[in-house]
Motif scaffolding. Sequence first.
Motif, PDB file in Angstrom:
ATOM      1  N   ASP A   1      30.046  12.421  31.190  1.00  0.00           N
ATOM      2  CA  ASP A   1      30.440  11.658  32.656  1.00  0.00           C
ATOM      3  C   ASP A   1      31.635  10.341  32.477  1.00  0.00           C
ATOM      4  N   ARG A   2      30.924   9.688  31.547  1.00  0.00           N
ATOM      5  CA  ARG A   2      31.730   8.319  31.267  1.00  0.00           C
ATOM      6  C   ARG A   2      33.064   8.633  30.812  1.00  0.00           C
ATOM      7  N   TRP A   3      33.306   9.808  29.788  1.00  0.00           N
ATOM      8  CA  TRP A   3      34.389  10.094  29.213  1.00  0.00           C
ATOM      9  C   TRP A   3      35.292  10.829  30.285  1.00  0.00           C
ATOM     10  N   LEU A   4      34.698  11.584  31.346  1.00  0.00           N
ATOM     11  CA  LEU A   4      35.519  12.295  32.114  1.00  0.00           C
ATOM     12  C   LEU A   4      35.878  11.222  33.073  1.00  0.00           C
ATOM     13  N   GLU A   5      35.278  10.159  33.460  1.00  0.00           N
ATOM     14  CA  GLU A   5      35.907   8.941  34.056  1.00  0.00           C
ATOM     15  C   GLU A   5      37.188   8.406  33.463  1.00  0.00           C
ATOM     16  N   GLN A   6      37.123   8.361  31.983  1.00  0.00           N
ATOM     17  CA  GLN A   6      38.631   7.874  31.453  1.00  0.00           C
ATOM     18  C   GLN A   6      39.722   9.088  31.748  1.00  0.00           C
ATOM     19  N   ILE A   7      39.339  10.120  31.724  1.00  0.00           N
ATOM     20  CA  ILE A   7      40.274  11.292  31.797  1.00  0.00           C
ATOM     21  C   ILE A   7      40.693  11.137  33.184  1.00  0.00           C
ATOM     22  N   LYS A   8      39.860  10.684  34.070  1.00  0.00           N
ATOM     23  CA  LYS A   8      40.481  10.761  35.642  1.00  0.00           C
ATOM     24  C   LYS A   8      41.707   9.822  35.712  1.00  0.00           C
ATOM     25  N   GLU A   9      41.747   8.766  34.604  1.00  0.00           N
ATOM     26  CA  GLU A   9      42.421   7.507  34.976  1.00  0.00           C
ATOM     27  C   GLU A   9      43.841   8.198  34.317  1.00  0.00           C
ATOM     28  N   ARG A  10      43.969   9.188  33.551  1.00  0.00           N
ATOM     29  CA  ARG A  10      45.398   9.572  32.851  1.00  0.00           C
ATOM     30  C   ARG A  10      46.061  10.455  34.111  1.00  0.00           C
ATOM     31  N   PRO A  11      47.469   9.647  34.047  1.00  0.00           N
ATOM     32  CA  PRO A  11      48.265  10.304  35.283  1.00  0.00           C
ATOM     33  C   PRO A  11      48.685  11.914  34.942  1.00  0.00           C
ATOM     34  N   ALA A  12      48.744  12.228  33.828  1.00  0.00           N
ATOM     35  CA  ALA A  12      48.854  13.642  33.487  1.00  0.00           C
ATOM     36  C   ALA A  12      47.685  14.663  33.977  1.00  0.00           C
ATOM     37  N   PHE A  13      46.431  14.101  34.000  1.00  0.00           N
ATOM     38  CA  PHE A  13      45.386  14.874  34.251  1.00  0.00           C
ATOM     39  C   PHE A  13      45.497  14.893  35.753  1.00  0.00           C
ATOM     40  N   GLN A  14      45.688  13.512  36.528  1.00  0.00           N
ATOM     41  CA  GLN A  14      45.665  13.449  37.780  1.00  0.00           C
ATOM     42  C   GLN A  14      46.687  14.533  38.506  1.00  0.00           C
ATOM     43  N   LYS A  15      47.842  14.670  37.675  1.00  0.00           N
ATOM     44  CA  LYS A  15      48.865  15.537  38.181  1.00  0.00           C
ATOM     45  C   LYS A  15      48.674  17.039  37.868  1.00  0.00           C
ATOM     46  N   TRP A  16      48.122  17.558  36.910  1.00  0.00           N
ATOM     47  CA  TRP A  16      48.184  18.881  36.843  1.00  0.00           C
ATOM     48  C   TRP A  16      46.539  19.369  36.567  1.00  0.00           C
ATOM     49  N   GLY A  17      45.628  18.501  36.270  1.00  0.00           N
ATOM     50  CA  GLY A  17      44.414  18.883  35.755  1.00  0.00           C
ATOM     51  C   GLY A  17      43.316  18.823  36.702  1.00  0.00           C
ATOM     52  N   MET A  18      43.614  17.621  37.812  1.00  0.00           N
ATOM     53  CA  MET A  18      42.805  17.712  38.907  1.00  0.00           C
ATOM     54  C   MET A  18      42.872  18.606  39.956  1.00  0.00           C
ATOM     55  N   VAL A  19      42.258  19.843  39.475  1.00  0.00           N
ATOM     56  CA  VAL A  19      42.602  21.063  40.567  1.00  0.00           C
ATOM     57  C   VAL A  19      41.238  21.492  41.178  1.00  0.00           C
ATOM     58  N   PRO A  20      41.347  21.681  42.654  1.00  0.00           N
ATOM     59  CA  PRO A  20      40.120  21.972  43.099  1.00  0.00           C
ATOM     60  C   PRO A  20      39.996  23.466  42.842  1.00  0.00           C
ATOM     61  N   VAL A  21      38.467  23.857  42.439  1.00  0.00           N
ATOM     62  CA  VAL A  21      38.149  25.331  42.210  1.00  0.00           C
ATOM     63  C   VAL A  21      37.670  26.074  43.338  1.00  0.00           C
ATOM     64  N   GLY A  22      37.263  25.248  44.275  1.00  0.00           N
ATOM     65  CA  GLY A  22      36.595  25.871  45.684  1.00  0.00           C
ATOM     66  C   GLY A  22      35.318  26.294  45.392  1.00  0.00           C
ATOM     67  N   THR A  23      34.696  26.685  46.454  1.00  0.00           N
ATOM     68  CA  THR A  23      33.167  27.060  46.401  1.00  0.00           C
ATOM     69  C   THR A  23      32.939  28.440  46.779  1.00  0.00           C
ATOM     70  N   ASN A  24      34.079  29.257  47.261  1.00  0.00           N
ATOM     71  CA  ASN A  24      33.892  30.585  47.544  1.00  0.00           C
ATOM     72  C   ASN A  24      35.447  31.299  47.385  1.00  0.00           C
ATOM     73  N   ASN A  25      35.328  32.694  47.661  1.00  0.00           N
ATOM     74  CA  ASN A  25      36.672  33.462  47.268  1.00  0.00           C
ATOM     75  C   ASN A  25      37.700  32.929  48.062  1.00  0.00           C
ATOM     76  N   ASP A  26      37.581  32.713  49.325  1.00  0.00           N
ATOM     77  CA  ASP A  26      38.499  32.457  50.489  1.00  0.00           C
ATOM     78  C   ASP A  26      39.117  30.975  50.244  1.00  0.00           C
ATOM     79  N   GLU A  27      38.350  30.080  49.704  1.00  0.00           N
ATOM     80  CA  GLU A  27      38.878  28.606  49.231  1.00  0.00           C
ATOM     81  C   GLU A  27      39.800  28.916  47.995  1.00  0.00           C
TER      82      GLU A  27
END
Length: 220
Positions: free
Chosen positions: A185-211
Amino acid sequence: MIEVWGRRSSINVQKVVWALEECGQKFERHAVGGQFGGTDDKAFLKMNPNALVPVMKDGSITLYESNAIMRYLARKYGKDSIRPRGQKAYALADQWTDWTATTLNPQMFTVLVKQVRCKPEDADPAAVKVAAKNLENLFKTANRAIGKKPWLTGRHFTYADIALGAFYWRYKQFDIKHANTPNLDRWLEQIKERPAFQKWGMVPVGTNNDEWLANEKKLG
Ligand SMILES: N[C@@H](CCC(=O)N[C@@H](CS)C(=O)NCC(=O)O)C(=O)O
């Protein structure tokens, strides 16, 4: 200009475009796969006969397999960004990158296709429960391995952090029982600060097929 073929909802595409951004490379991306189709086109099959995304083309080199693409980018463009520094870091980066593909991914895939990306009548809660338990154990293993280190292989960010980071981000979005993994969790917080992750990795997966399908269309 480097070209990438793949829809952004694909975790394997996310890893490649995140890696490209970390390397400071400009690229052109074509939304292919999933609802966008195109993987059975003759021209695409010539690049990847497996009919899967991602595919990357850099000059005369056309590559598939997301982890092979990340390693290629690390060698060619990743000095000071995603390339491991030294034999030990290289060995660990490859160990963890392979681990995500061979050990982690099958369990992640079960949750994805039996809970999120399926019609309600095709959901399989029993299979998801087993996969969730396995994921708890797997992420506890990774949690112990990273310990207090800043990044997975030591002091520097590498493509292994992208490989595991993409999966851990998705895991945290799944509506299942999660492992207690404070180091990750601590490591993910660091990842979230990276602009490249914010741009391309922070993608919502959705909770069901429609989403899932709506996100896929929106993301391209
Ligand atoms: N081992 C391959 C797996 C590629 C793969 O399974 N791609 C999926 C998306 S994550 C795909 O192409 N699915 C069919 C589609 O999108 O149409 C890699 O890492 O690149």
